[in-house]
Write a protein that holds these residues in place. Structure first.
Motif, PDB file in Angstrom:
ATOM      1  N   VAL A  84       0.827  -1.203   0.000  1.00  0.00           N
ATOM      2  CA  VAL A  84       0.000   0.000   0.000  1.00  0.00           C
ATOM      3  C   VAL A  84       0.864   1.256   0.000  1.00  0.00           C
ATOM      4  O   VAL A  84       0.592   2.215  -0.726  1.00  0.00           O
ATOM      5  CB  VAL A  84      -0.960   0.001   1.216  1.00  0.00           C
ATOM      6  N   GLU A  85       1.911   1.264   0.799  1.00  0.00           N
ATOM      7  CA  GLU A  85       2.772   2.445   0.861  1.00  0.00           C
ATOM      8  C   GLU A  85       3.484   2.677  -0.458  1.00  0.00           C
ATOM      9  O   GLU A  85       3.615   3.821  -0.916  1.00  0.00           O
ATOM     10  CB  GLU A  85       3.801   2.273   1.990  1.00  0.00           C
ATOM     11  N   ALA A  86       3.939   1.609  -1.116  1.00  0.00           N
ATOM     12  CA  ALA A  86       4.621   1.766  -2.403  1.00  0.00           C
ATOM     13  C   ALA A  86       3.674   2.352  -3.443  1.00  0.00           C
ATOM     14  O   ALA A  86       4.045   3.257  -4.207  1.00  0.00           O
ATOM     15  CB  ALA A  86       5.173   0.425  -2.880  1.00  0.00           C
ATOM     16  N   VAL A  87       2.444   1.858  -3.484  1.00  0.00           N
ATOM     17  CA  VAL A  87       1.461   2.386  -4.437  1.00  0.00           C
ATOM     18  C   VAL A  87       1.121   3.829  -4.098  1.00  0.00           C
ATOM     19  O   VAL A  87       1.012   4.691  -4.968  1.00  0.00           O
ATOM     20  CB  VAL A  87       0.199   1.502  -4.452  1.00  0.00           C
ATOM     21  N   ARG A  88       0.972   4.110  -2.808  1.00  0.00           N
ATOM     22  CA  ARG A  88       0.670   5.487  -2.381  1.00  0.00           C
ATOM     23  C   ARG A  88       1.754   6.457  -2.803  1.00  0.00           C
ATOM     24  O   ARG A  88       1.488   7.613  -3.154  1.00  0.00           O
ATOM     25  CB  ARG A  88       0.482   5.532  -0.863  1.00  0.00           C
ATOM     26  N   LEU A  89       2.998   5.976  -2.789  1.00  0.00           N
ATOM     27  CA  LEU A  89       4.140   6.822  -3.151  1.00  0.00           C
ATOM     28  C   LEU A  89       4.370   6.885  -4.658  1.00  0.00           C
ATOM     29  O   LEU A  89       5.284   7.561  -5.105  1.00  0.00           O
ATOM     30  CB  LEU A  89       5.406   6.319  -2.452  1.00  0.00           C
ATOM     31  N   GLY A  90       3.570   6.170  -5.423  1.00  0.00           N
ATOM     32  CA  GLY A  90       3.644   6.337  -6.871  1.00  0.00           C
ATOM     33  C   GLY A  90       4.094   5.140  -7.677  1.00  0.00           C
ATOM     34  O   GLY A  90       4.181   5.231  -8.901  1.00  0.00           O
ATOM     35  N   ALA A  91       4.398   4.010  -7.024  1.00  0.00           N
ATOM     36  CA  ALA A  91       4.784   2.822  -7.794  1.00  0.00           C
ATOM     37  C   ALA A  91       3.610   2.377  -8.661  1.00  0.00           C
ATOM     38  O   ALA A  91       2.491   2.255  -8.176  1.00  0.00           O
ATOM     39  CB  ALA A  91       5.210   1.692  -6.855  1.00  0.00           C
TER      40      ALA A  91
END
Length: 219
Positions: free
Chosen positions: A93-100
Motif C-alpha cells: 500500500v505504501e509503495a502504491v501510495r508513493l507512486g509505484a
C-alpha cells in the motif's frame, strides 16, 4: 525507445533482468545500480522512463527511493515498478501510495515484467493477483484514503471515459493511446478496485463524481 534503469543489490537479478529486456524491441537498459542512493544520483543524468526497483536493499531501501522521488517535479520523475521477494501488506500500500505503478514478486514470469515495463511507460500498471487482492482488502479496511488514490492519473482518465460509456477504441482515440494500452489500463483499474467488469467500473466512476451524470447519459 523505453529507457530502463535496474536497481537491485543482487548482481544476478540485475544481469538477468538486463538480459531479458535487451531482447525486447523498443526497450533499452540504460543502467544498473546496486543501491538506492546511487540510483537517485544517476537518474537525472540517465533520464530513464522506467525504474525497476528492488524493495529491500542495504542503506536506502525501495520505499526510501520512492519517497525521495515523490518530492521531485513530476516531469523529472520516472515511472517505477517495484520488484520484491516480500508481499507485505503495509509495503504494498505504501509503495502504491508513493507512486509505484506495479508491485511484482521476483517470481513473476519474465513476460509479465516486460508487460509491466511497457505499461509503465504509458502510465499503466500490471498487478499480480495476490498483490491486487492485498490492495483491494486494504482499501476495504480503510488503509487508503479512498479507492481512487490507488489509480494513476492516466488510469483515472480511462475510468472517466468508461463512465461516459466509451468503448476501448473510443477511449484510445480520445486519450491518444492504442487499444492494447487501453486494455492494460482497464485491467489494472478492475484489479486495483476489485471490480468484476467495465460496467461496474463505469458505475464506480459515476459514483466518484469523475463525470457529471448528465454528461454520461449524453455520451
Amino acid at each position: 525507445m523505453i529507457r530502463v534503469l535496474i536497481v537491485d543489490d543482487h548482481e544476478v537479478v540485475r544481469h538477468g533482468l538486463r538480459f531479458v529486456l535487451d531482447q525486447e524491441d523498443g526497450i533499452e537498459v540504460v543502467g544498473e545500480c546496486a543501491a538506492g542512493e546511487r540510483a537517485l544520483a544517476v537518474i537525472p543524468a540517465l533520464r530513464p522512463d522506467v525504474v525497476l526497483l528492488d524493495m529491500v536493499m542495504p542503506g536506502l531501501d525501495g520505499l526510501g527511493v520512492l519517497r525521495r522521488l515523490a518530492g521531485t517535479p513530476e516531469a523529472d520523475r520516472p515511472a517505477v515498478i517495484v520488484l520484491t521477494s516480500f508481499l507485505e501488506d503495509e509495503r504494498v500500500v505504501e509503495a502504491v501510495r508513493l507512486g509505484a505503478l506495479s508491485y511484482l514478486p521476483k517470481t513473476t514470469a519474465v513476460d509479465r515484467v516486460v508487460d509491466a515495463v511497457r505499461a509503465a511507460a504509458e502510465g499503466g500498471s500490471v498487478l499480480e493477483p495476490g498483490v491486487a487482492a492485498l490492495l483491494v482488502e486494504r482499501v476495504r479496511r480503510g488503509g487508503a484514503r479512498r479507492p481512487l488514490d490507488l489509480l494513476t492519473p492516466r488510469e483515472r482518465d480511462v475510468l472517466a471515459q468508461l463512465a461516459r460509456g466509451r468503448s476501448n477504441s473510443e477511449i484510445g482515440r480520445s486519450l491518444g493511446m492504442g487499444r492494447e494500452t487501453v486494455k492494460t489500463h482497464v485491467s489494472s483499474i478492475l484489479a486495483k478496485l476489485g471490480l468484476a467488469d467495465r460496467t461496474q467500473a463505469a458505475i464506480f466512476g459515476l459514483q466518484q463524481g469523475l463525470v457529471p451524470l448528465d454528461e454520461a447519459l449524453d455520451g
